[in-house]
Design a protein around this motif. Sequence first.
Motif, short mmCIF file in Angstrom:
data_model
loop_
_atom_site.label_atom_id
_atom_site.label_comp_id
_atom_site.label_asym_id
_atom_site.label_seq_id
_atom_site.Cartn_x
_atom_site.Cartn_y
_atom_site.Cartn_z
N TYR A 70 -17.14 31.91 10.09
CA TYR A 70 -18.58 31.78 9.82
C TYR A 70 -19.02 30.33 10.00
CZ TYR A 70 -18.90 36.55 8.08
OH TYR A 70 -18.90 37.91 7.99
N LEU A 124 -13.63 37.63 7.02
CA LEU A 124 -13.37 36.75 5.89
C LEU A 124 -11.88 36.53 5.63
CD1 LEU A 124 -16.05 38.09 3.38
CD2 LEU A 124 -16.11 35.91 4.61
N ILE A 163 -13.34 31.26 5.55
CA ILE A 163 -14.69 31.32 6.12
C ILE A 163 -14.81 30.43 7.36
CG2 ILE A 163 -15.77 31.87 3.92
CD1 ILE A 163 -16.64 28.93 3.72
#
Length: 291
Positions: free
Chosen positions: A59, A36, A56
Motif C-alpha cells: 500500500y 496485507l 503494508i
Amino acid sequence: MHKPKHYISDYVIAAICVVISLICIIPMINLLARSLSSTDALIKHEVYLLPVDINIDAYQMVLTDPKYIKSFIWTVILTIICTIVSLVMTAACAYPLIYSELKGRSVINIFITITMFFNAGTIPNYLLMQSLGLLNKPLVLILPGCLSVYNMIIMRSFFYGIPESLRESAQIDGASFFRILSSIYIPLSKPVIATLALFYAVGRWNGYSDALMYLSGPGGSKWYPLQLLLYNILNNVNSVEVATQEGFSSPGLSEALKAAIVMFSTIPILCVYPRLQKYFMSGVMVGAVKE
C-alpha cells in the motif's frame, strides 16, 4: 407440529442467499489478506482469509507512486464526466420519445432499438475514431459510450409513468419543452437517475477495453484509466525483468502489490453503491408492474 411450507422455502432461499454472498465476499477477503501479508507468507502460500505477518509495504508503494495516484485521480474525473454526460444524453433522448405527437416516433424507436443488437464492429469503430481524430485523446473515452440504449429505454419507461396531466398543465401555463423537462420530469425521476448514474459510473470505472484499443499510440499512455494500468500490471508483473524494472524486491511483494492495486481500484466504487441503494430497487423495477 410441522412448519408451513412457505417457512421452509424462506429458509431455503435465505440459505441460498448466504451461500451466494459468501461466494462474492470470500474472494475479496482473501484479496485484502494477501495485500496485507508479508512476502514470505505469500511465497509459501500461507495466506487464506486472514493476513499473515501484516505488512503494508504494498500500500505504501501504491500511495507514494505518482503513476498510480495520477491514474486514480484521472479515473475519478473521467467517471464523473462520463456519468454526467451520459445522463444528459439519456434524458435528452428519452424525453422527446414520450410525446405521441412526435412525427416518426415509431420509426425512431425501431432504429434506436436496432443498435442494441447490431453494431459495425471493432475495426470499423476504430477507423471511425481515427477519422475523427480522437485516438490517444481523452474524448475517445467519453464520446463513444456516452449513451446506452438499454438505459435510455429504462428512463423512457419511467417518464411514461409520470402523469401527462402534469405536462399538460405546465404547457397551459406557458412552460417550454426544456422547462417541463427540468422542472417536472427530472425532479420526479430521482430513482431512475440514481440507478442509471450507478450503471454508468460502474461501467466507466471498470472499463479498460476502449482505452486499450484507442490509447495505444504516442501520448495515449498519459490518459490511461486505473483499470488499464491495473490490467498492464497484472499481465506483466510476473515477469522477472518487469518486476525488477518496477522495483519489486521479491515475487511475494509483487503478489501483494497486485492485490493492493485491486483493492485500491475497487474500494472507491464500493463506497458509492450504498449511497444510491435506496434508489436502486425502485429504479430497476421500472416497467415491471402494470396496473
